[in-house]
Motif scaffolding. Structure first.
Motif, mmCIF file in Angstrom:
data_model
loop_
_atom_site.group_PDB
_atom_site.id
_atom_site.type_symbol
_atom_site.label_atom_id
_atom_site.label_comp_id
_atom_site.label_asym_id
_atom_site.label_seq_id
_atom_site.Cartn_x
_atom_site.Cartn_y
_atom_site.Cartn_z
ATOM 1 N N LEU A 221 0.835 -1.200 0.000
ATOM 2 C CA LEU A 221 0.000 0.000 0.000
ATOM 3 C C LEU A 221 0.872 1.253 0.000
ATOM 4 C CD1 LEU A 221 -2.545 1.731 0.375
ATOM 5 C CD2 LEU A 221 -2.429 1.216 2.826
ATOM 6 N N ILE A 222 1.862 1.273 0.879
ATOM 7 C CA ILE A 222 2.771 2.417 0.936
ATOM 8 C C ILE A 222 3.502 2.563 -0.394
ATOM 9 C CG2 ILE A 222 4.787 3.388 2.111
ATOM 10 C CD1 ILE A 222 3.876 1.826 4.617
ATOM 11 N N LEU A 223 3.957 1.421 -0.917
ATOM 12 C CA LEU A 223 4.610 1.409 -2.221
ATOM 13 C C LEU A 223 3.675 1.933 -3.305
ATOM 14 C CD1 LEU A 223 6.569 0.374 -4.483
ATOM 15 C CD2 LEU A 223 5.592 -1.890 -4.125
ATOM 16 N N GLY A 224 2.423 1.487 -3.245
ATOM 17 C CA GLY A 224 1.451 1.898 -4.252
ATOM 18 C C GLY A 224 1.145 3.379 -4.190
ATOM 19 N N ILE A 225 1.015 3.911 -2.960
ATOM 20 C CA ILE A 225 0.749 5.343 -2.803
ATOM 21 C C ILE A 225 1.904 6.160 -3.385
ATOM 22 C CG2 ILE A 225 0.528 7.210 -1.126
ATOM 23 C CD1 ILE A 225 -1.007 5.236 0.661
ATOM 24 N N TRP A 352 11.651 -8.973 -7.012
ATOM 25 C CA TRP A 352 12.610 -9.581 -6.092
ATOM 26 C C TRP A 352 12.174 -9.428 -4.645
ATOM 27 C CZ3 TRP A 352 15.021 -6.936 -2.232
ATOM 28 C CH2 TRP A 352 15.215 -5.560 -2.361
ATOM 29 N N TYR A 353 11.663 -8.246 -4.256
ATOM 30 C CA TYR A 353 11.257 -8.072 -2.856
ATOM 31 C C TYR A 353 9.881 -8.657 -2.579
ATOM 32 C CZ TYR A 353 9.276 -3.683 -4.799
ATOM 33 O OH TYR A 353 8.616 -2.755 -5.547
ATOM 34 N N LYS A 354 9.057 -8.811 -3.607
ATOM 35 C CA LYS A 354 7.764 -9.473 -3.410
ATOM 36 C C LYS A 354 7.952 -10.970 -3.195
ATOM 37 C CE LYS A 354 5.185 -6.107 -6.192
ATOM 38 N NZ LYS A 354 4.415 -5.884 -7.441
ATOM 39 N N LEU A 355 8.902 -11.571 -3.910
ATOM 40 C CA LEU A 355 9.119 -13.009 -3.825
ATOM 41 C C LEU A 355 9.825 -13.423 -2.537
ATOM 42 C CD1 LEU A 355 10.121 -13.707 -7.535
ATOM 43 C CD2 LEU A 355 8.046 -14.492 -6.389
ATOM 44 N N TYR A 364 10.354 1.996 0.204
ATOM 45 C CA TYR A 364 11.517 2.876 0.299
ATOM 46 C C TYR A 364 11.865 3.483 -1.071
ATOM 47 C CZ TYR A 364 12.325 0.423 4.755
ATOM 48 O OH TYR A 364 12.199 -0.125 6.001
ATOM 49 N N PHE A 365 11.908 2.616 -2.090
ATOM 50 C CA PHE A 365 12.299 3.078 -3.423
ATOM 51 C C PHE A 365 11.279 4.077 -3.988
ATOM 52 C CE2 PHE A 365 14.018 -1.501 -3.812
ATOM 53 C CZ PHE A 365 15.152 -1.161 -3.092
ATOM 54 N N SER A 366 10.015 3.719 -3.832
ATOM 55 C CA SER A 366 8.977 4.574 -4.405
ATOM 56 C C SER A 366 8.907 5.922 -3.707
ATOM 57 C CB SER A 366 7.619 3.878 -4.326
ATOM 58 O OG SER A 366 7.562 2.817 -5.255
ATOM 59 N N PHE A 367 9.085 5.927 -2.390
ATOM 60 C CA PHE A 367 9.058 7.198 -1.680
ATOM 61 C C PHE A 367 10.264 8.063 -2.041
ATOM 62 C CE2 PHE A 367 5.706 5.811 1.327
ATOM 63 C CZ PHE A 367 4.943 6.965 1.258
ATOM 64 N N ALA A 368 11.394 7.425 -2.300
ATOM 65 C CA ALA A 368 12.563 8.191 -2.744
ATOM 66 C C ALA A 368 12.264 8.862 -4.080
ATOM 67 C CB ALA A 368 13.780 7.276 -2.864
ATOM 68 N N GLY A 369 11.698 8.083 -5.015
ATOM 69 C CA GLY A 369 11.331 8.641 -6.311
ATOM 70 C C GLY A 369 10.266 9.708 -6.192
ATOM 71 N N TYR A 397 11.098 8.350 -11.527
ATOM 72 C CA TYR A 397 11.111 6.937 -11.895
ATOM 73 C C TYR A 397 12.535 6.420 -12.072
ATOM 74 C CZ TYR A 397 6.068 6.641 -12.603
ATOM 75 O OH TYR A 397 4.720 6.619 -12.408
ATOM 76 N N ALA A 398 13.422 7.257 -12.604
ATOM 77 C CA ALA A 398 14.807 6.840 -12.776
ATOM 78 C C ALA A 398 15.449 6.530 -11.431
ATOM 79 C CB ALA A 398 15.595 7.939 -13.500
ATOM 80 N N VAL A 399 15.192 7.370 -10.434
ATOM 81 C CA VAL A 399 15.740 7.157 -9.090
ATOM 82 C C VAL A 399 15.223 5.844 -8.499
ATOM 83 C CG1 VAL A 399 15.670 8.003 -6.696
ATOM 84 C CG2 VAL A 399 16.148 9.586 -8.588
ATOM 85 N N ALA A 400 13.901 5.623 -8.567
ATOM 86 C CA ALA A 400 13.312 4.397 -8.012
ATOM 87 C C ALA A 400 13.847 3.168 -8.740
ATOM 88 C CB ALA A 400 11.788 4.458 -8.125
ATOM 89 N N MET A 401 13.951 3.234 -10.050
ATOM 90 C CA MET A 401 14.436 2.106 -10.860
ATOM 91 C C MET A 401 15.875 1.744 -10.493
ATOM 92 S SD MET A 401 14.911 2.015 -15.019
ATOM 93 C CE MET A 401 16.201 3.291 -14.949
ATOM 94 N N LEU A 402 16.738 2.731 -10.415
ATOM 95 C CA LEU A 402 18.150 2.461 -10.129
ATOM 96 C C LEU A 402 18.351 1.919 -8.717
ATOM 97 C CD1 LEU A 402 19.749 5.585 -11.848
ATOM 98 C CD2 LEU A 402 19.842 3.214 -12.639
ATOM 99 N N LEU A 403 17.634 2.480 -7.747
ATOM 100 C CA LEU A 403 17.730 1.973 -6.373
ATOM 101 C C LEU A 403 17.300 0.513 -6.304
ATOM 102 C CD1 LEU A 403 16.357 4.985 -4.274
ATOM 103 C CD2 LEU A 403 18.696 4.103 -4.281
ATOM 104 N N SER A 404 16.176 0.180 -6.975
ATOM 105 C CA SER A 404 15.668 -1.188 -6.947
ATOM 106 C C SER A 404 16.647 -2.150 -7.606
ATOM 107 C CB SER A 404 14.308 -1.257 -7.652
ATOM 108 O OG SER A 404 13.762 -2.557 -7.545
ATOM 109 N N TYR A 405 17.268 -1.711 -8.679
ATOM 110 C CA TYR A 405 18.207 -2.601 -9.376
ATOM 111 C C TYR A 405 19.423 -2.899 -8.513
ATOM 112 C CZ TYR A 405 21.803 -4.325 -12.468
ATOM 113 O OH TYR A 405 22.798 -5.096 -13.010
ATOM 114 N N PHE A 406 20.088 -1.876 -8.006
ATOM 115 C CA PHE A 406 21.352 -2.086 -7.294
ATOM 116 C C PHE A 406 21.158 -2.833 -5.968
ATOM 117 C CE2 PHE A 406 22.715 1.519 -10.033
ATOM 118 C CZ PHE A 406 23.766 0.863 -10.675
ATOM 119 N N ILE A 407 20.114 -2.500 -5.239
ATOM 120 C CA ILE A 407 19.870 -3.210 -3.980
ATOM 121 C C ILE A 407 19.345 -4.617 -4.263
ATOM 122 C CG2 ILE A 407 18.492 -3.220 -1.853
ATOM 123 C CD1 ILE A 407 18.690 -0.196 -1.819
ATOM 124 N N GLY A 408 18.504 -4.753 -5.305
ATOM 125 C CA GLY A 408 17.985 -6.063 -5.680
ATOM 126 C C GLY A 408 19.071 -7.035 -6.072
#
Length: 479
Positions: A221-225, A352-355, A364-369, A397-408
């Motif tokens: 939900l937080i991610l979705g918001i 990756w984080y859902k699985l 975290y990623f979405s709020f950063a973006g 979106y670029a910020v959220a995408m890059l954070l998710s990739y490197f931490i993932g």
């Protein structure tokens, strides 16, 4: 390979219905643009109210779509109980939301700046409450692989909505924004009636299961918001930060209408998501799942780049869905489309984080973006207007995408084919720059050269990753 073929089949059904649906929905843009001039700001009202609707949809579904797929695929869970429990949860919260909003309609409308037209808000309250509830039976259809039924119901809504809008705004020469919202309410209610046979409450309500699902879903939900704010925050806050209050609605109308042209990317992302989400959770137990995810990412990027080039190369034709007083905003189209590609990649990375059941990372990623997006809007919209909105989405979106990739890659490493993907991105950029800087003034010659350049990209795809022999039906004619 069989799994990818199944994914491709479902994506084709979802994608075809989504493409047809979005194409038909595009008809609403010229309909509204012809009935409501940019200077009137009527389409700006539609843009802002629907932005609020999108945000409320995320809140009212509170991650239960993804949660449903996660729990219904667990071996220890009874699918019937999972479905019934989710239905009752989302149904109850949607009903309470509608009741509270209607009781407080006038104060809410006043705060939003629509004190003179409270039922603009009232109608959309009923729409969003129904849409939130309907998300669950639609998710059930995806779980059951009833893609055709899903697609037909989605298309029926769009066709009926367009028919009503055509009748009023074109044939009856109407121009009242009220009816845009009324027709949406009528169509949503009609689809709700058709979904009744899909509702299955006999599984009961399991409180322990509901608690576990809420624990799983609240980070979503937080991610979705945060995620939806990345899409609609610019439209919600635009009127409040743009310095000229008189022209704010007309500027928002221009930005909202031109952004619609770029929504083909959102359409492809959504079509892929409809098929990919149940596929991923169903595939998660297999040993070769990571390799399949990597392939899925590569093909997603390839075909979204193809869509980007196709839209940009033929933008001189596509712009005629708008009236000339909207054309000044066409400069946002490539920026918004690129942002949508980033969003699609971010969605693919999100598994990756859902699985591993650590959905907090998505928040975290979405709020950063989202923070980056809102900051750019607040700082630069007063200076540069709606072009800042487009760049804000791109950067967020670029910020959220890059954070998710490197931490993932540390938490759940997947060997993506970055070299091949990078080659496609570079080729697309080169072809785009050539096409946009052709030294010709003849429009037919320009379109001809751009078509040749598009075929160059298609030919590279066929040679590198999609040989004609691998394509059903076409392979009959290729030796």
């Amino acid at each position: 390979m069989a799994e990818l073929k199944s994914l491709a089949k479902d994506t084709a059904i979802y994608g075809l219905s989504s493409i047809i649906g979005r194409f038909l929905n595009y008809l609403l843009v010229p309909i509204y643009a012809m009935a409501m001039s940019a200077s009137s700001g009527g389409y700006g009202i539609v843009t802002e109210v629907y932005a609020w609707t999108a945000l409320l949809m995320v809140i009212l579904t509170y991650g239960m779509e993804t949660t449903f797929f996660r729990f219904v695929n667990k071996e220890a869970e009874n699918p019937a109980i999972v479905y019934s429990t989710v239905l009752k949860m989302v149904g109850t919260t949607s009903l309470f939301f509608a009741i509270i909003c209607i009781l407080l309609l006038r104060p809410i409308a006043s705060v939003m700046g629509y004190a003179d037209h409270p039922w603009y808000i009232g109608m959309m309250v009923f729409v969003v409450a129904q849409d939130a509830f309907q998300c669950i039976p639609f998710a059930y259809l995806r779980y059951k692989r009833q893609a055709l039924k899903f697609a037909l119901l989605k298309l029926l809504f769009i066709i009926l909505n367009i028919a009503l809008n055509l009748t009023y705004y074109v044939f009856m020469k109407g121009n009242d924004v009220f009816y845009a919202f009324l027709f949406n309410l009528i169509c949503t209610s009609f689809i709700g009636l058709l979904l009744i046979p899909t509702l299955k409450f006999r599984g009961g309500f399991n409180r322990h299961l509901a608690k576990r699902m809420l624990n799983y879903s609240y980070p979503i939900l937080i991610l979705g918001i945060a995620g939806i704010l990345n899409q609609v925050a610019d439209k919600i806050i635009f009127r409040h930060v743009y310095p000229d209050a008189e022209s704010a609605k007309s500027q928002l109308a221009i930005y909202g209408a031109c952004s619609k042209i770029a929504m083909i990317m959102a359409m492809l992302t959504q079509a892929f998501r409809y098929a990919y989400e149940p596929f991923v959770f169903g595939k998660s137990k297999d040993k070769d799942s990571k390799e399949t995810y990597a392939q899925g990412m590569k093909y997603f990027i390839i075909f979204t780049l193809l869509a980007f080039l196709a839209v940009m190369f033929y933008l001189d034709i596509l712009k005629y869905i708008l009236q000339p007083d909207y054309w000044e905003g066409l400069k946002v189209v490539p920026i918004v489309m690129a942002a949508e590609i980033f969003m699609g990649v971010y969605f693919n990375l999100s598994f990756w984080y859902k699985l591993i059941d650590q959905t907090k990372w998505g928040a975290y990623f979405s709020f950063a973006g989202c923070f980056v997006l809102i900051a750019i809007n607040v700082i630069f919209v007063p200076i540069y207007g709606y072009i800042a909105c487009a760049w804000a989405g791109f950067t967020g979106y670029a910020v959220a995408m890059l954070l998710s990739y490197f931490i993932g890659q540390k938490k759940f490493p997947i060997n993506y084919d970055l070299k091949n993907i990078g080659t496609y991105v570079l080729l697309a950029i080169i072809l785009y720059l050539i096409a946009m800087n052709l030294p010709f003034e003849n429009s037919i010659l320009v379109l001809t050269v751009r078509t040749v350049l598009l075929f160059v990209f298609v030919a590279y795809i066929i040679k590198k990753d999609l040989p004609l022999k691998a394509i059903p039906f076409i392979n009959r004619f290729v030796k």
